[in-house]
Design a protein around this motif. Structure first.
Motif, PDB file in Angstrom:
ATOM      1  N   TYR A 284       0.773  -1.177   0.023  1.00 24.11           N
ATOM      2  CA  TYR A 284       0.123  -0.134  -0.115  1.00 24.11           C
ATOM      3  C   TYR A 284       0.849   1.313  -0.178  1.00 24.11           C
ATOM      4  O   TYR A 284       1.774   1.394   0.897  1.00 24.11           O
ATOM      5  CB  TYR A 284      -0.944   0.033   1.257  1.00 24.11           C
ATOM      6  CG  TYR A 284      -2.083  -1.042   1.218  1.00 24.11           C
ATOM      7  CD1 TYR A 284      -3.462  -0.435   0.891  1.00 24.11           C
ATOM      8  CD2 TYR A 284      -2.026  -2.315   1.442  1.00 24.11           C
ATOM      9  CE1 TYR A 284      -4.637  -1.324   0.870  1.00 24.11           C
ATOM     10  CE2 TYR A 284      -2.891  -3.120   1.146  1.00 24.11           C
ATOM     11  CZ  TYR A 284      -4.385  -2.520   1.046  1.00 24.11           C
ATOM     12  OH  TYR A 284      -5.464  -3.469   1.031  1.00 24.11           O
ATOM     13  N   ARG A 285       0.668   2.037  -0.787  1.00 22.32           N
ATOM     14  CA  ARG A 285       1.509   3.358  -1.259  1.00 22.32           C
ATOM     15  C   ARG A 285       0.738   4.393  -0.402  1.00 22.32           C
ATOM     16  O   ARG A 285      -0.409   4.591  -0.778  1.00 22.32           O
ATOM     17  CB  ARG A 285       1.600   3.628  -2.398  1.00 22.32           C
ATOM     18  CG  ARG A 285       2.399   5.143  -2.614  1.00 22.32           C
ATOM     19  CD  ARG A 285       2.563   5.267  -4.295  1.00 22.32           C
ATOM     20  NE  ARG A 285       3.223   6.577  -4.547  1.00 22.32           N
ATOM     21  CZ  ARG A 285       3.164   7.049  -5.684  1.00 22.32           C
ATOM     22  NH1 ARG A 285       2.501   6.668  -6.772  1.00 22.32           N
ATOM     23  NH2 ARG A 285       3.724   8.292  -5.849  1.00 22.32           N
ATOM     24  N   MET A 286       1.228   5.166   0.829  1.00 26.94           N
ATOM     25  CA  MET A 286       0.295   5.851   1.883  1.00 26.94           C
ATOM     26  C   MET A 286       1.118   7.353   1.478  1.00 26.94           C
ATOM     27  O   MET A 286       2.341   7.775   1.290  1.00 26.94           O
ATOM     28  CB  MET A 286       0.842   5.368   2.941  1.00 26.94           C
ATOM     29  CG  MET A 286       0.260   4.069   3.464  1.00 26.94           C
ATOM     30  SD  MET A 286      -1.436   3.499   3.105  1.00 26.94           S
ATOM     31  CE  MET A 286      -2.365   4.538   4.189  1.00 26.94           C
ATOM     32  N   ILE A 287       0.241   8.142   1.631  1.00 23.50           N
ATOM     33  CA  ILE A 287       0.586   9.612   1.807  1.00 23.50           C
ATOM     34  C   ILE A 287      -0.080  10.144   2.835  1.00 23.50           C
ATOM     35  O   ILE A 287      -1.276   9.843   3.337  1.00 23.50           O
ATOM     36  CB  ILE A 287       0.219  10.382   0.520  1.00 23.50           C
ATOM     37  CG1 ILE A 287      -1.254  10.400  -0.079  1.00 23.50           C
ATOM     38  CG2 ILE A 287       1.068   9.895  -0.779  1.00 23.50           C
ATOM     39  CD1 ILE A 287      -1.694  11.318  -0.882  1.00 23.50           C
ATOM     40  N   LEU A 288       0.507  11.296   3.353  1.00 20.87           N
ATOM     41  CA  LEU A 288      -0.040  12.121   4.769  1.00 20.87           C
ATOM     42  C   LEU A 288      -0.434  13.365   3.856  1.00 20.87           C
ATOM     43  O   LEU A 288       0.152  14.028   3.297  1.00 20.87           O
ATOM     44  CB  LEU A 288       0.979  12.424   5.750  1.00 20.87           C
ATOM     45  CG  LEU A 288       0.633  13.075   7.006  1.00 20.87           C
ATOM     46  CD1 LEU A 288      -0.489  11.968   7.614  1.00 20.87           C
ATOM     47  CD2 LEU A 288       1.937  13.048   7.709  1.00 20.87           C
ATOM     48  N   LEU A 289      -1.815  13.523   4.293  1.00 20.14           N
ATOM     49  CA  LEU A 289      -2.621  14.612   3.547  1.00 20.14           C
ATOM     50  C   LEU A 289      -3.183  15.290   4.788  1.00 20.14           C
ATOM     51  O   LEU A 289      -4.304  14.676   5.200  1.00 20.14           O
ATOM     52  CB  LEU A 289      -3.311  14.322   2.142  1.00 20.14           C
ATOM     53  CG  LEU A 289      -3.939  15.618   1.614  1.00 20.14           C
ATOM     54  CD1 LEU A 289      -2.751  16.374   0.990  1.00 20.14           C
ATOM     55  CD2 LEU A 289      -4.506  15.066   0.516  1.00 20.14           C
ATOM     56  N   ASP A 290      -3.134  16.517   4.953  1.00 23.28           N
ATOM     57  CA  ASP A 290      -3.716  17.327   5.969  1.00 23.28           C
ATOM     58  C   ASP A 290      -3.930  16.627   7.382  1.00 23.28           C
ATOM     59  O   ASP A 290      -4.874  16.320   7.798  1.00 23.28           O
ATOM     60  CB  ASP A 290      -4.947  17.769   5.706  1.00 23.28           C
ATOM     61  CG  ASP A 290      -5.022  18.623   4.395  1.00 23.28           C
ATOM     62  OD1 ASP A 290      -3.999  19.470   4.289  1.00 23.28           O
ATOM     63  OD2 ASP A 290      -5.982  18.512   3.695  1.00 23.28           O
ATOM     64  N   GLY A 291      -2.761  15.772   7.632  1.00 22.68           N
ATOM     65  CA  GLY A 291      -2.553  15.024   8.841  1.00 22.68           C
ATOM     66  C   GLY A 291      -3.199  13.614   8.862  1.00 22.68           C
ATOM     67  O   GLY A 291      -3.365  13.014   9.828  1.00 22.68           O
ATOM     68  N   GLN A 292      -3.768  13.201   7.515  1.00 23.56           N
ATOM     69  CA  GLN A 292      -4.472  11.991   7.581  1.00 23.56           C
ATOM     70  C   GLN A 292      -3.631  11.192   6.499  1.00 23.56           C
ATOM     71  O   GLN A 292      -3.504  11.552   5.439  1.00 23.56           O
ATOM     72  CB  GLN A 292      -5.932  12.263   7.398  1.00 23.56           C
ATOM     73  CG  GLN A 292      -6.507  10.841   7.259  1.00 23.56           C
ATOM     74  CD  GLN A 292      -8.279  10.926   6.589  1.00 23.56           C
ATOM     75  OE1 GLN A 292      -8.601  11.967   6.371  1.00 23.56           O
ATOM     76  NE2 GLN A 292      -8.911   9.893   6.491  1.00 23.56           N
ATOM     77  N   TRP A 293      -3.451   9.991   6.972  1.00 15.62           N
ATOM     78  CA  TRP A 293      -2.871   8.879   6.031  1.00 15.62           C
ATOM     79  C   TRP A 293      -3.997   8.350   5.199  1.00 15.62           C
ATOM     80  O   TRP A 293      -5.174   7.813   5.323  1.00 15.62           O
ATOM     81  CB  TRP A 293      -2.277   7.773   6.817  1.00 15.62           C
ATOM     82  CG  TRP A 293      -0.986   8.116   7.282  1.00 15.62           C
ATOM     83  CD1 TRP A 293      -0.642   8.369   8.891  1.00 15.62           C
ATOM     84  CD2 TRP A 293       0.173   8.322   6.749  1.00 15.62           C
ATOM     85  NE1 TRP A 293       0.723   8.658   8.957  1.00 15.62           N
ATOM     86  CE2 TRP A 293       1.113   8.763   7.622  1.00 15.62           C
ATOM     87  CE3 TRP A 293       0.803   8.116   5.520  1.00 15.62           C
ATOM     88  CZ2 TRP A 293       2.656   9.159   7.438  1.00 15.62           C
ATOM     89  CZ3 TRP A 293       2.196   8.505   5.213  1.00 15.62           C
ATOM     90  CH2 TRP A 293       2.840   8.836   6.053  1.00 15.62           C
ATOM     91  N   LEU A 294      -3.641   8.560   3.920  1.00 12.91           N
ATOM     92  CA  LEU A 294      -4.384   7.768   2.681  1.00 12.91           C
ATOM     93  C   LEU A 294      -3.790   7.007   2.005  1.00 12.91           C
ATOM     94  O   LEU A 294      -2.423   6.987   1.749  1.00 12.91           O
ATOM     95  CB  LEU A 294      -4.974   9.239   1.992  1.00 12.91           C
ATOM     96  CG  LEU A 294      -5.819  10.080   2.582  1.00 12.91           C
ATOM     97  CD1 LEU A 294      -6.214  11.369   1.655  1.00 12.91           C
ATOM     98  CD2 LEU A 294      -7.096   9.698   3.215  1.00 12.91           C
ATOM     99  N   ILE A 295      -4.492   6.214   1.147  1.00 14.13           N
ATOM    100  CA  ILE A 295      -4.084   5.116   0.157  1.00 14.13           C
ATOM    101  C   ILE A 295      -3.811   5.668  -1.154  1.00 14.13           C
ATOM    102  O   ILE A 295      -4.923   6.372  -1.790  1.00 14.13           O
ATOM    103  CB  ILE A 295      -4.960   4.028   0.452  1.00 14.13           C
ATOM    104  CG1 ILE A 295      -4.885   3.230   1.583  1.00 14.13           C
ATOM    105  CG2 ILE A 295      -4.391   2.896  -0.794  1.00 14.13           C
ATOM    106  CD1 ILE A 295      -5.942   2.153   1.676  1.00 14.13           C
ATOM    107  N   ASN A 296      -2.657   5.797  -1.548  1.00 13.11           N
ATOM    108  CA  ASN A 296      -2.577   6.150  -2.918  1.00 13.11           C
ATOM    109  C   ASN A 296      -2.142   5.199  -4.033  1.00 13.11           C
ATOM    110  O   ASN A 296      -1.429   5.507  -4.864  1.00 13.11           O
ATOM    111  CB  ASN A 296      -1.195   7.467  -2.871  1.00 13.11           C
ATOM    112  CG  ASN A 296      -1.081   8.526  -3.886  1.00 13.11           C
ATOM    113  OD1 ASN A 296      -2.267   8.922  -4.389  1.00 13.11           O
ATOM    114  ND2 ASN A 296      -0.057   8.602  -4.317  1.00 13.11           N
ATOM    115  N   GLY A 297      -2.452   4.233  -3.501  1.00 10.57           N
ATOM    116  CA  GLY A 297      -2.146   2.941  -4.530  1.00 10.57           C
ATOM    117  C   GLY A 297      -1.984   1.620  -3.972  1.00 10.57           C
ATOM    118  O   GLY A 297      -1.450   1.787  -2.793  1.00 10.57           O
ATOM    119  N   VAL A 298      -2.191   0.412  -4.661  1.00 11.84           N
ATOM    120  CA  VAL A 298      -1.953  -0.841  -4.055  1.00 11.84           C
ATOM    121  C   VAL A 298      -1.506  -1.596  -5.130  1.00 11.84           C
ATOM    122  O   VAL A 298      -1.764  -1.190  -6.357  1.00 11.84           O
ATOM    123  CB  VAL A 298      -3.182  -1.520  -3.639  1.00 11.84           C
ATOM    124  CG1 VAL A 298      -2.797  -2.939  -3.016  1.00 11.84           C
ATOM    125  CG2 VAL A 298      -3.871  -0.493  -2.392  1.00 11.84           C
TER     126      VAL A 298
END
Length: 133
Positions: A109-123
């Protein structure tokens, strides 16, 4: 001796933010999987990055892609979180999942931190030598 102890403490402390991030990353992934298990595509879609949301356009299209293309994510029989790797400044959480037939798959899972929240940016499905029983 005090310098060695201080160096070890500082070294260990450098991992503390990573541990907190690791827990938050695992929570994001687990929450999305739980949403898929409940066919709650709106909630599952909310854990995807804005880029992934743009690509799929709607929660229903996103849910259809996952249910048809990644059945081990849509309805896993078992989940085990493995290591997090940082590759070129990006966090990748590896997750081993067993599908309903007992076959194991390793997902990254490729993760990004956006506005303090971790989101999934691809699998990405990784090659795996393991087989289920």
């Amino acid at each position: 001796m005090r310098h060695i102890i201080l160096a070890v403490i500082l070294w260990a402390a450098s991992f503390a933010p990573g541990w907190a991030d690791g827990a938050a990353i695992r929570t994001t992934i687990q929450s999305q999987i739980t949403a898929f298990q409940q066919d709650d595509f709106d909630t599952a879609f909310s854990y995807a990055s804005p880029n992934i949301q743009r690509i799929f356009g709607s929660p229903d299209r996103f849910g259809l892609m996952v249910s048809q293309g990644y059945p081990m994510v849509y309805r896993p029989a078992d989940i085990k979180f493995l290591e997090i790797e940082t590759i070129q400044g990006e966090n990748w959480q590896k997750v081993r999942m067993a599908d309903q037939q007992g076959r194991y798959h390793v997902m990254a899972y490729r993760m990004i931190l956006l506005d303090g929240q971790w989101l999934i940016n691809g699998v990405q499905l990784l090659p795996s030598e393991e087989t289920g029983v």
